[in-house]
Design a protein around this motif. Structure first.
Motif, PDB file in Angstrom:
ATOM      1  N   MET A   1      42.286  46.662  34.639  1.00 34.95           N
ATOM      2  CA  MET A   1      43.513  45.875  34.499  1.00 34.95           C
ATOM      3  C   MET A   1      44.385  46.419  33.374  1.00 34.95           C
ATOM      4  SD  MET A   1      42.016  42.010  35.186  1.00 34.95           S
ATOM      5  CE  MET A   1      41.584  41.741  33.500  1.00 34.95           C
ATOM      6  N   LYS A   2      44.176  47.678  32.992  1.00 39.09           N
ATOM      7  CA  LYS A   2      44.921  48.275  31.889  1.00 39.09           C
ATOM      8  C   LYS A   2      46.424  48.222  32.176  1.00 39.09           C
ATOM      9  CE  LYS A   2      45.222  52.445  29.102  1.00 39.09           C
ATOM     10  NZ  LYS A   2      44.727  53.812  28.912  1.00 39.09           N
ATOM     11  N   GLU A   3      47.159  47.689  31.190  1.00 38.13           N
ATOM     12  CA  GLU A   3      48.625  47.595  31.246  1.00 38.13           C
ATOM     13  C   GLU A   3      49.146  46.717  32.391  1.00 38.13           C
ATOM     14  OE1 GLU A   3      50.539  48.856  28.794  1.00 38.13           O
ATOM     15  OE2 GLU A   3      48.809  49.770  27.815  1.00 38.13           O
TER      16      GLU A   3
ATOM     17  N   LEU B   1      46.670  35.440  45.723  1.00 40.11           N
ATOM     18  CA  LEU B   1      45.479  36.274  45.653  1.00 40.11           C
ATOM     19  C   LEU B   1      44.237  35.416  45.452  1.00 40.11           C
ATOM     20  CD1 LEU B   1      47.123  38.843  43.212  1.00 40.11           C
ATOM     21  CD2 LEU B   1      46.874  39.091  45.682  1.00 40.11           C
ATOM     22  N   SER B   2      44.339  34.135  45.766  1.00 39.03           N
ATOM     23  CA  SER B   2      43.222  33.217  45.533  1.00 39.03           C
ATOM     24  C   SER B   2      42.008  33.640  46.360  1.00 39.03           C
ATOM     25  CB  SER B   2      43.626  31.775  45.862  1.00 39.03           C
ATOM     26  OG  SER B   2      43.987  31.659  47.216  1.00 39.03           O
ATOM     27  N   GLY B   3      40.873  33.683  45.693  1.00 39.54           N
ATOM     28  CA  GLY B   3      39.629  34.034  46.360  1.00 39.54           C
ATOM     29  C   GLY B   3      39.483  35.494  46.727  1.00 39.54           C
ATOM     30  N   ALA B   4      40.440  36.337  46.358  1.00 37.70           N
ATOM     31  CA  ALA B   4      40.370  37.766  46.691  1.00 37.70           C
ATOM     32  C   ALA B   4      39.295  38.452  45.844  1.00 37.70           C
ATOM     33  CB  ALA B   4      41.723  38.431  46.475  1.00 37.70           C
ATOM     34  N   ASN B   5      38.725  39.524  46.378  1.00 36.48           N
ATOM     35  CA  ASN B   5      37.716  40.291  45.658  1.00 36.48           C
ATOM     36  C   ASN B   5      38.331  41.603  45.187  1.00 36.48           C
ATOM     37  OD1 ASN B   5      35.518  41.689  44.687  1.00 36.48           O
ATOM     38  ND2 ASN B   5      34.230  41.334  46.464  1.00 36.48           N
ATOM     39  N   PHE B   6      38.495  41.726  43.840  1.00 30.93           N
ATOM     40  CA  PHE B   6      39.052  42.921  43.214  1.00 30.93           C
ATOM     41  C   PHE B   6      37.966  43.734  42.516  1.00 30.93           C
ATOM     42  CE2 PHE B   6      42.718  40.076  43.356  1.00 30.93           C
ATOM     43  CZ  PHE B   6      43.731  40.914  43.774  1.00 30.93           C
ATOM     44  N   SER B   7      36.710  43.595  42.915  1.00 32.74           N
ATOM     45  CA  SER B   7      35.627  44.312  42.248  1.00 32.74           C
ATOM     46  C   SER B   7      35.888  45.819  42.256  1.00 32.74           C
ATOM     47  CB  SER B   7      34.291  44.026  42.925  1.00 32.74           C
ATOM     48  OG  SER B   7      33.935  42.674  42.743  1.00 32.74           O
ATOM     49  N   TYR B   8      35.851  46.414  41.071  1.00 33.86           N
ATOM     50  CA  TYR B   8      36.018  47.856  40.859  1.00 33.86           C
ATOM     51  C   TYR B   8      37.355  48.379  41.381  1.00 33.86           C
ATOM     52  CZ  TYR B   8      31.183  47.076  39.799  1.00 33.86           C
ATOM     53  OH  TYR B   8      30.037  46.561  39.262  1.00 33.86           O
TER      54      TYR B   8
ATOM     55  N   VAL C   1      35.665  44.097  32.692  1.00 32.08           N
ATOM     56  CA  VAL C   1      36.975  44.611  33.078  1.00 32.08           C
ATOM     57  C   VAL C   1      37.569  45.457  31.962  1.00 32.08           C
ATOM     58  CG1 VAL C   1      37.484  42.706  34.643  1.00 32.08           C
ATOM     59  CG2 VAL C   1      38.180  42.549  32.257  1.00 32.08           C
ATOM     60  N   ILE C   2      38.453  46.363  32.333  1.00 38.08           N
ATOM     61  CA  ILE C   2      39.226  47.134  31.367  1.00 38.08           C
ATOM     62  C   ILE C   2      40.557  46.417  31.256  1.00 38.08           C
ATOM     63  CG2 ILE C   2      40.310  49.344  30.859  1.00 38.08           C
ATOM     64  CD1 ILE C   2      38.177  50.605  32.735  1.00 38.08           C
TER      65      ILE C   2
END
Length: 186
Positions: A89-91, A59-66, A107-108
């Motif tokens: 990122m809960k749990e 997942l390098s460089g991936a965008n997980f925004s929101y 982040v959560i």
């Protein structure tokens, strides 16, 4: 490149798929199996990855925004230089994951498991211990760039040890060596 913006791909099986640079913006990948997949530099902005299996994924460089990583399994994943702004990122399980150089903000992370993970300092220094990487890299102020969480639950320790290379069994005198492979805990 894959263009799956807004796609409904619940429970999809994409084990070890090459999805690098793909556009998954606003896609629904809830419960998807992406273990070992290459999602490097993918756009996963606002993507639903709840309960997804990303074990060992690139997942390098991936965008997980929101995006939602609620209860996702990222054990052993390469999350280096990824962007995680406003990500849920809960749990989630980041056991043995490498988040070195990841950009993390707002982040959560309630109940997020970072057992033996390499995380950037912005995730929070409570429970984090600095470690020196192979080159002993430090930033311009002399701070170590990688941190690892100190405490791991018993279940996390089991999952972490399952990621380690299998030990070689002793070779019988009249045959080749055997490899012992641990069972997948999932």
């Amino acid at each position: 490149r894959v263009f799956a913006s807004g796609a409904q791909m619940r429970s999809a099986n994409m084990v070890e798929a090459d999805l690098s640079g793909g556009n998954f913006r606003r896609a629904n990948l809830e419960g998807a199996n992406l273990s070992g997949a290459n999602l490097s530099n993918a756009d996963l902005t606002m993507t639903n990855l709840r309960d997804a299996n990303l074990r060992g994924a690139n997942l390098s460089g991936a965008n997980f925004s929101y995006a939602s990583l609620l209860n996702a399994n990222l054990t052993g994943a390469d999350v280096t230089k990824a962007t995680l702004y406003g990500t849920n990122m809960k749990e989630a399980k980041f056991i043995d994951a490498d988040l070195t150089g990841a950009r993390v903000a707002s982040v959560i992370r309630i109940g997020t498991d970072f057992c033996n993970a390499r995380v950037p300092p912005k995730i929070g220094k409570k429970g984090l211990k600095p470690i020196e990487d192979e080159q002993g890299r430090k930033d311009k102020n002399g701070k170590i760039l990688k941190y690892v969480l100190g405490e791991c639950s018993e279940k996390s320790k089991e999952l972490s040890s399952a990621n380690k290379p299998a030990p070689q069994a002793a070779a019988p005198s009249d045959g080749p060596a055997a490899t012992v492979t641990p069972l997948d805990p999932n």
